[in-house]
Design a protein around this motif. Structure first.
Motif, mmCIF file in Angstrom:
data_model
loop_
_atom_site.group_PDB
_atom_site.id
_atom_site.type_symbol
_atom_site.label_atom_id
_atom_site.label_comp_id
_atom_site.label_asym_id
_atom_site.label_seq_id
_atom_site.Cartn_x
_atom_site.Cartn_y
_atom_site.Cartn_z
ATOM 1 N N LYS A 16 0.824 -1.207 0.000
ATOM 2 C CA LYS A 16 0.000 0.000 0.000
ATOM 3 C C LYS A 16 0.858 1.257 0.000
ATOM 4 O O LYS A 16 1.952 1.284 0.544
ATOM 5 C CB LYS A 16 -0.953 -0.003 1.201
ATOM 6 N N ARG A 17 0.308 2.322 -0.619
ATOM 7 C CA ARG A 17 1.030 3.586 -0.731
ATOM 8 C C ARG A 17 0.253 4.698 -0.047
ATOM 9 O O ARG A 17 -0.964 4.634 0.082
ATOM 10 C CB ARG A 17 1.246 3.953 -2.200
ATOM 11 N N ALA A 18 0.977 5.748 0.342
ATOM 12 C CA ALA A 18 0.345 6.899 0.976
ATOM 13 C C ALA A 18 0.961 8.184 0.459
ATOM 14 O O ALA A 18 2.090 8.194 -0.047
ATOM 15 C CB ALA A 18 0.489 6.815 2.490
ATOM 16 N N VAL A 19 0.210 9.272 0.581
ATOM 17 C CA VAL A 19 0.700 10.627 0.314
ATOM 18 C C VAL A 19 0.448 11.444 1.569
ATOM 19 O O VAL A 19 -0.652 11.401 2.136
ATOM 20 C CB VAL A 19 -0.023 11.269 -0.891
ATOM 21 N N ALA A 20 1.457 12.174 2.037
ATOM 22 C CA ALA A 20 1.302 13.095 3.163
ATOM 23 C C ALA A 20 1.453 14.511 2.620
ATOM 24 O O ALA A 20 2.508 14.859 2.077
ATOM 25 C CB ALA A 20 2.344 12.815 4.241
ATOM 26 N N ALA A 21 0.421 15.311 2.736
ATOM 27 C CA ALA A 21 0.410 16.644 2.130
ATOM 28 C C ALA A 21 -0.073 17.682 3.139
ATOM 29 O O ALA A 21 -0.645 17.352 4.178
ATOM 30 C CB ALA A 21 -0.489 16.652 0.892
ATOM 31 N N GLY A 22 0.142 18.952 2.775
ATOM 32 C CA GLY A 22 -0.339 20.046 3.607
ATOM 33 C C GLY A 22 0.783 20.912 4.133
ATOM 34 O O GLY A 22 1.695 21.298 3.399
ATOM 35 N N ASP A 152 -3.175 4.583 -1.761
ATOM 36 C CA ASP A 152 -4.321 4.041 -1.036
ATOM 37 C C ASP A 152 -4.852 5.045 -0.012
ATOM 38 O O ASP A 152 -6.032 5.011 0.337
ATOM 39 C CB ASP A 152 -3.922 2.755 -0.306
ATOM 40 N N LEU A 153 -3.958 5.937 0.471
ATOM 41 C CA LEU A 153 -4.333 6.874 1.521
ATOM 42 C C LEU A 153 -3.712 8.240 1.252
ATOM 43 O O LEU A 153 -2.528 8.343 0.923
ATOM 44 C CB LEU A 153 -3.859 6.366 2.884
ATOM 45 N N PHE A 154 -4.518 9.297 1.418
ATOM 46 C CA PHE A 154 -4.051 10.683 1.331
ATOM 47 C C PHE A 154 -4.221 11.306 2.701
ATOM 48 O O PHE A 154 -5.338 11.432 3.203
ATOM 49 C CB PHE A 154 -4.871 11.450 0.292
ATOM 50 N N HIS A 155 -3.105 11.675 3.329
ATOM 51 C CA HIS A 155 -3.156 12.326 4.642
ATOM 52 C C HIS A 155 -2.893 13.812 4.466
ATOM 53 O O HIS A 155 -1.878 14.213 3.897
ATOM 54 C CB HIS A 155 -2.121 11.730 5.592
ATOM 55 N N PHE A 156 -3.822 14.639 4.987
ATOM 56 C CA PHE A 156 -3.693 16.089 4.868
ATOM 57 C C PHE A 156 -3.646 16.698 6.257
ATOM 58 O O PHE A 156 -4.470 16.395 7.115
ATOM 59 C CB PHE A 156 -4.867 16.660 4.079
ATOM 60 N N THR A 185 -9.124 7.146 -3.510
ATOM 61 C CA THR A 185 -8.142 7.164 -2.430
ATOM 62 C C THR A 185 -8.805 7.573 -1.113
ATOM 63 O O THR A 185 -9.573 8.527 -1.068
ATOM 64 C CB THR A 185 -7.005 8.162 -2.749
ATOM 65 N N ALA A 186 -8.509 6.844 -0.029
ATOM 66 C CA ALA A 186 -9.021 7.186 1.297
ATOM 67 C C ALA A 186 -8.345 8.453 1.803
ATOM 68 O O ALA A 186 -7.214 8.773 1.409
ATOM 69 C CB ALA A 186 -8.789 6.027 2.270
ATOM 70 N N ILE A 187 -9.018 9.179 2.683
ATOM 71 C CA ILE A 187 -8.514 10.470 3.160
ATOM 72 C C ILE A 187 -8.454 10.483 4.682
ATOM 73 O O ILE A 187 -9.410 10.089 5.358
ATOM 74 C CB ILE A 187 -9.410 11.629 2.674
ATOM 75 N N SER A 188 -7.331 10.971 5.213
ATOM 76 C CA SER A 188 -7.242 11.268 6.646
ATOM 77 C C SER A 188 -6.915 12.750 6.801
ATOM 78 O O SER A 188 -6.247 13.351 5.952
ATOM 79 C CB SER A 188 -6.182 10.403 7.342
ATOM 80 N N LEU A 189 -7.402 13.339 7.877
ATOM 81 C CA LEU A 189 -7.275 14.788 8.078
ATOM 82 C C LEU A 189 -6.892 15.090 9.519
ATOM 83 O O LEU A 189 -7.542 14.641 10.455
ATOM 84 C CB LEU A 189 -8.607 15.469 7.746
ATOM 85 N N ASP A 190 -5.832 15.877 9.670
ATOM 86 C CA ASP A 190 -5.373 16.330 10.979
ATOM 87 C C ASP A 190 -5.460 17.851 11.031
ATOM 88 O O ASP A 190 -5.436 18.526 9.999
ATOM 89 C CB ASP A 190 -3.927 15.875 11.215
#
Length: 388
Positions: A16-22, A152-156, A185-190
């Motif tokens: 699985k892959r992820a992107v961390a952005a913001g 698979d996951l985008f974290h913002f 793509t699934a999304i997580s938000l902080d």
């Protein structure tokens, strides 16, 4: 240490892959002498010379803290943050290159790189002197949506410090999230703390969250951040009760529960509320798309659907600074999700990594692998007092 941790976790990465952005910045942390405990007003009195014991300089913000921690934990992650073509931007790039993580950075002409001066005075909560820099003008057009679609996951992280993300009821953020969700793509938000004197403090955060949370699978703010956004009266009561201390020192689990329900009602599938040294409150939806999320990430429906609980913090070996503790705890949670762990294990790993992080001045030096933490838990790692 970074290579050893990544190698140890690589076996379970499951492709699985992820992107961390913001938000990204450079954190400058002057190191106070160990004996300099007490009130900030006394230590930082006007005209006083305070002799320091060095300085810690490292990339900070959600992109660096959470993204690099996920990379440490064996996740194939790409970072997307906006920096200026200036000295501080070069410093960030040099640091990221050491981790092989500089490729996705967004270099902006005529923009300055964000920085924070972190005053981690022993015995009191941190004080941040922050310049948001290029983060103010970050927009969806800065993102590589093709790369995100392959993840698979985008974290913002930290839209509270990114003006384009919260203006006009969060219109730009909602448009960005909608496109990402349509790509599968699934999304997580902080979130990040809001300065009461900033433009962000005047934004309609209830309205913004109503617009964006229907696209969010994992909503992972702190209790203080979420309370500020959703319940001003409750937030004022908390700060009055704290009387200058960190609010997480005085709140109880029952204070946080209503906020979790509000976030679920607004559309989030999974809500994780970081409560500092108290621990982590979690609540998940019974419906509202959680089935799709579980199917997409190959998670057990039985282990994730309709759950509520609280994970007390583990006792840290030492407390040097809480810088990045929330971010790295979320990194451990998301890394566990991408390994298809059940909810209880993912939250336990989040609490454990937060306890490891506070042993260092920066977000990464105290990091431990998931297997190391599991082994320590099996050996009886003690937890802090539960405050219902």
């Amino acid at each position: 240490m970074a290579d050893e941790i990544a190698a140890e976790n690589k076996r379970e990465a499951k492709g699985k892959r992820a992107v961390a952005a913001g938000h990204i910045c450079i954190d400058i942390t002057p190191l106070f002498p160990k004996g300099s405990t007490g009130e900030a007003g006394r230590i930082l009195a006007p005209g006083q010379l305070v002799q320091m014991e060095g300085v810690n300089i490292h990339p900070g913000g959600a992109v660096a803290n959470t993204g690099l921690a996920m990379k440490h934990l064996g996740v194939d992650v790409r970072l997307m943050g906006k920096i200026g073509k200036d000295e501080l931007g070069t410093l960030i790039l040099n640091c990221l290159e050491k981790y092989g993580a500089a490729e996705g950075m967004i270099l902006a002409d005529q923009e300055k790189t964000s920085y924070s001066v972190v005053l981690a005075i022993p015995g009191i909560d941190r004080i941040f002197l922050h310049d948001p820099g290029a983060n103010v003008n970050f927009s969806g057009s800065d993102l590589d949506f093709e790369a995100i679609k392959e993840a698979d996951l985008f974290h913002f992280g930290y839209p509270t410090l990114m003006q384009n993300m919260y203006r006009n009821q969060g219109e730009e953020m909602a448009r960005m999230f909608r496109q990402i969700k349509e790509g599968g793509t699934a999304i997580s938000l902080d979130m990040a703390a809001i300065d009461p004197a900033s433009k962000a403090a005047g934004a309609d955060w209830k309205g913004i969250l109503r617009n964006i949370l229907p696209y969010v699978d994992f909503f992972v703010p702190s209790a203080e951040e979420l309370c500020f956004m959703l319940d001003g009266e409750r937030y004022r009561e908390w700060t009055k009760r704290a009387d200058g201390k960190d609010v997480t020192e005085v709140i109880r689990v029952r204070d946080v529960k209503p906020l979790g329900q509000m976030a679920l009602d607004m559309g989030a599938r999974v809500v994780l509320i970081k409560c500092g040294a108290l621990g982590i409150y979690y609540r998940t939806a019974c419906k509202n798309g959680i089935e799709d999320m579980c199917r997409q990430l190959n998670l057990s429906m039985e282990a994730w659907k309709g759950k509520e609980g609280f994970e007390p913090s583990f006792e840290p070996d030492t407390v040097v600074s809480a810088t990045g503790a929330g971010d790295t705890s979320i990194a451990a949670f998301l890394a566990s999700v991408l390994r298809e762990a059940d909810l209880k294990e993912a939250v336990e790993m989040a609490a454990a990594e937060g306890a490891c992080c506070v042993a260092a001045y920066d977000a990464l030096s105290g990091l431990r692998s998931l297997e190391e933490m599991k082994e320590r838990i099996r050996e009886g790692w003690s937890k802090r007092e539960y405050r219902p």
